[in-house]
Design a protein around this motif. Structure first.
Motif, PDB file in Angstrom:
ATOM      1  N   GLU A  59     -26.670  15.822  69.803  1.00 26.68           N
ATOM      2  CA  GLU A  59     -27.739  15.986  69.078  1.00 26.68           C
ATOM      3  C   GLU A  59     -27.878  14.843  68.198  1.00 26.68           C
ATOM      4  N   SER A  60     -26.996  14.116  67.430  1.00 24.57           N
ATOM      5  CA  SER A  60     -27.308  13.229  66.618  1.00 24.57           C
ATOM      6  C   SER A  60     -25.940  12.231  66.607  1.00 24.57           C
ATOM      7  N   ARG A  61     -25.066  12.425  67.307  1.00 18.93           N
ATOM      8  CA  ARG A  61     -23.834  11.507  67.342  1.00 18.93           C
ATOM      9  C   ARG A  61     -23.086  11.660  65.863  1.00 18.93           C
ATOM     10  N   PRO A  69     -36.248  13.122  59.769  1.00 20.84           N
ATOM     11  CA  PRO A  69     -36.244  13.974  61.114  1.00 20.84           C
ATOM     12  C   PRO A  69     -36.046  13.179  62.324  1.00 20.84           C
ATOM     13  N   SER A  70     -35.523  13.878  63.306  1.00 24.72           N
ATOM     14  CA  SER A  70     -35.518  13.072  64.438  1.00 24.72           C
ATOM     15  C   SER A  70     -36.896  13.246  65.348  1.00 24.72           C
ATOM     16  N   GLY A  74     -35.961  17.480  64.322  1.00 16.66           N
ATOM     17  CA  GLY A  74     -34.571  17.874  63.654  1.00 16.66           C
ATOM     18  C   GLY A  74     -34.092  17.048  62.604  1.00 16.66           C
ATOM     19  N   TYR A  75     -33.187  17.639  61.861  1.00 15.62           N
ATOM     20  CA  TYR A  75     -32.662  17.102  60.502  1.00 15.62           C
ATOM     21  C   TYR A  75     -30.904  17.356  60.689  1.00 15.62           C
ATOM     22  N   TYR A 345     -34.017   8.909  67.360  1.00 15.70           N
ATOM     23  CA  TYR A 345     -34.115   9.277  68.940  1.00 15.70           C
ATOM     24  C   TYR A 345     -32.719  10.107  69.164  1.00 15.70           C
ATOM     25  N   THR A 346     -33.001  11.195  69.581  1.00 18.78           N
ATOM     26  CA  THR A 346     -31.607  12.128  69.818  1.00 18.78           C
ATOM     27  C   THR A 346     -30.689  11.514  70.974  1.00 18.78           C
TER      28      THR A 346
END
Length: 630
Positions: A59-61, A69-70, A74-75, A345-346
């Motif tokens: 998701e986020s590394r 937010p992405s 997403g947070y 960016y995810t």
């Protein structure tokens, strides 16, 4: 020839070395709080720690992303989604004056789209807050609580599947697939495949806020894999891909849409892959590309799970880049996301996009470098009047270095010290330019990692930025507005060195010297090996062009001659610019619905593609010398 080691592997090796030196005295302890937070949350909610780490990495590394937010709303490290905070957006094709088709032989097309509502399934923060005993605001802003919320969700999904309490990592495959948020089974499974591949191979890195996190390899892991893709899509098997065709349809008044039929690469070689972002959400973007009165691109990639939708066969020409010469010789890929709205960016999208680009580059023999894998922001204006309206996505927060690492083609560091050519390659997390205008004009953007390096007229942070005669025809200097690319360079781009003074380096850029800090202990530009162009002896300057069109004599009688119009820049004697090689002159005449009337015009005129400013450009081969730089 051996393959260069990806940065993630290099980081893993460094972590292993540090582990071996743990007993050494006077060593500063690394920041490992996030590692402990993952361990604590995994224990609290009964989730295998490597599963929790693997999901978060996809998701986020493991990054916090400064609480922003992405691109999928997403947070935090676990990408808990909250649409109330992320809001709505419109398509970037509606903004500015760019004609996505960019063909002077046809009237400009400026399609209109409607506001894009976020998909309702992207709202996981409320359930996560209930399960973790906290509130949505805390989950958005507190990395530790965010990890707890994500672990609680995974545990619930596992309970719903009737597999609660299982310590077998492979038993968590379906719960991981559900965590993707995807309604399509193939996309959810492909997301889970990537998570389990990460668990199998292991990874370690330092996050954007300085946390050192590692996931040990599990080499004997053998989870199930998704079943592959439909036969009518051009995609690698290891990603989830679907067909959502863009219509080729006749319209009133001798018009048609929304792309042109062709026979590439037989008719024309494909030279570029253009990376875009949608500035809108998935469902709305797919509606737009299926509208025959709208414009088109070849692929879209979804943010939350990396699902790829193909719209136009790669043999055909989509209307996406605002420059008909580039359109006719490129493939356009849209990424669900926003160039400036404080979003990121995810990893799921980076990974599937990298696999797609690597697949297409191999299929069409496109070099994996930043002269051929370009952003929409690197596409030149066609004539002076169109420069100001050209789009600038995917923006300064797209991580080009990580993207190329995923493709197995790392950027930078291949030249000898003192080389006259450099590759721009800052540390993405530490490089945080103070841009403005992400949310409102003039308002400072949230400071966060960026691939962009800002240029100054003198070796000083207080010196003015450079001038761009196309973006600012009034003669004013460029600005720090996030959309103003007139005085910045991008990761992976190569430039000729003009001068060095202490910790500052100057490069040739739009006919000027552009200065940036490049201290020995924190290099922003790395030595490179390549070729540069410079005006032939006796020429004080040579014109620069936004497209490589043929000479007038090459056109048959039934095809209108396209004027070779120079851009408002010149390449001056004594200056040098990075060369991406010589290209032939071509014009694809395609103004009718019947492809039998389409003609590819090829001339004797040769051009050289160069990195002239932030965008690529072309000069006539007869005007320049091509010399080695090392």
């Amino acid at each position: 020839m051996s393959r260069p080691v990806p940065r993630t592997a290099a980081v893993a090796a460094a972590v292993a070395l540090l582990s071996g030196l743990a007993a050494a005295p006077a060593q500063a302890a690394p920041a490992e709080q996030r590692q402990r937070d993952f361990a604590a949350a995994a224990s609290e909610f009964g989730v295998p720690q490597n599963v929790l780490l693997g999901v978060s990495y996809l998701e986020s590394r493991w990054d916090a992303n400064a609480g922003t937010p992405s691109t999928a709303a997403g947070y935090g490290p676990m990408h808990l989604t909250d649409l109330r905070e992320a809001g709505v957006a419109t398509s970037h094709h509606d903004e500015g004056s760019e004609d996505p088709r960019g063909d002077d032989a046809r009237p400009a097309r400026h399609p209109e789209g409607e506001a894009a509502a976020p998909p309702p399934q992207l709202q996981t923060v409320d359930e996560a807050a209930r399960l973790a005993g906290t509130d949505a605001a805390t989950l958005r802003s507190d990395a530790r609580q965010n990890i707890r919320g994500g672990a609680a969700l995974l545990a619930k999904y596992q309970r719903d599947l009737g597999k609660a309490g299982s310590g077998n990592v492979q038993d968590w495959y379906d719960a991981v697939a559900r965590y993707s948020g995807s309604a399509e089974a193939g996309a959810a499974q492909a997301f889970a495949d990537e998570v389990f591949e990460t668990i199998k191979s292991g990874v370690a890195r330092t996050t954007d806020d300085g946390q050192q996190v590692s996931l040990a390899a599990t080499p004997d892991l053998a989870p199930p894999r998704h079943d592959g893709n439909p036969a009518d899509v051009e995609c690698p098997r290891s990603v989830a891909c679907e067909s959502v065709p863009a219509p080729y349809q006749e319209l009133p008044k001798d018009d048609y849409g929304n792309h042109d039929l062709a026979d590439r690469p037989k008719s024309q070689k494909i030279d570029h892959i253009v990376i875009h972002d949608t500035e809108g959400y998935w469902d709305n973007v797919l509606q737009l590309v299926q509208d025959p009165t709208y414009v088109s691109w070849h692929y879209s990639i979804r943010s939350n799970d990396g699902l790829i939708a193909q719209h136009v066969p790669t043999k055909d020409v989509a209307w996406h880049a605002g420059n008909w010469y580039v359109n006719a010789k490129s493939i356009g890929i849209e990424h669900e996301g926003f160039a400036a709205k404080g979003t990121w960016y995810t990893e799921a999208m980076y990974r599937t996009s990298a696999k797609l680009v690597r697949y297409l580059a191999h299929k069409y023999d496109i070099p994996l470098d930043r002269a051929h894998i370009i952003g929409h922001d690197n596409v030149p204006g066609t004539v002076p009047a169109t420069i100001k309206g050209m789009h600038w996505d995917p923006g300064p927060y797209w991580d080009w270095a990580h993207y190329f690492d995923l493709m197995g083609a790392p950027l930078g560091g291949f030249g000898l010290p003192g080389s006259s050519l450099v590759t721009i390659d800052p540390d993405f997390a530490k490089n945080q330019p103070a841009f403005t205008g992400c949310e409102k004009p003039g308002q400072p953007c949230t400071l966060r990692g960026s691939e962009a390096v800002v240029l100054h007229t003198e070796p000083s942070e207080t010196a003015p930025l450079l001038k761009d005669a196309g973006l600012h025809p009034d003669g004013s200097a460029s600005t720090m507005d996030v959309a103003d690319v007139g005085s910045r360079v991008a990761t992976g781009q190569q430039y000729a060195v003009a001068e060095v003074r202490g910790d500052w380096t100057a490069i040739w850029y739009l006919g000027q010297k552009g200065w940036f800090p490049n201290p020995r202990n924190a290099r922003v530009a790395k030595p490179a090996i390549g070729w540069v162009v410079t005006p032939k002896p006796g020429l004080a300057s040579v014109p620069v062009f936004g497209r490589a069109y043929p000479e007038p004599e090459a056109y048959p009688a039934n095809v209108p001659v396209q004027v070779i119009t120079p851009l408002p820049y010149t390449l001056l004697s004594g200056q040098k610019y990075s060369s991406a090689g010589t290209v032939g002159s071509e014009y694809y005449y395609a103004t009718t619905f019947d492809p039998a009337d389409h003609v590819v015009v090829r001339g004797k005129l040769k051009y050289v593609q160069i990195q002239f400013g932030h965008r690529i450009a072309f000069v006539k081969a007869d005007d320049v010398r091509i010399v080695p730089a090392f």
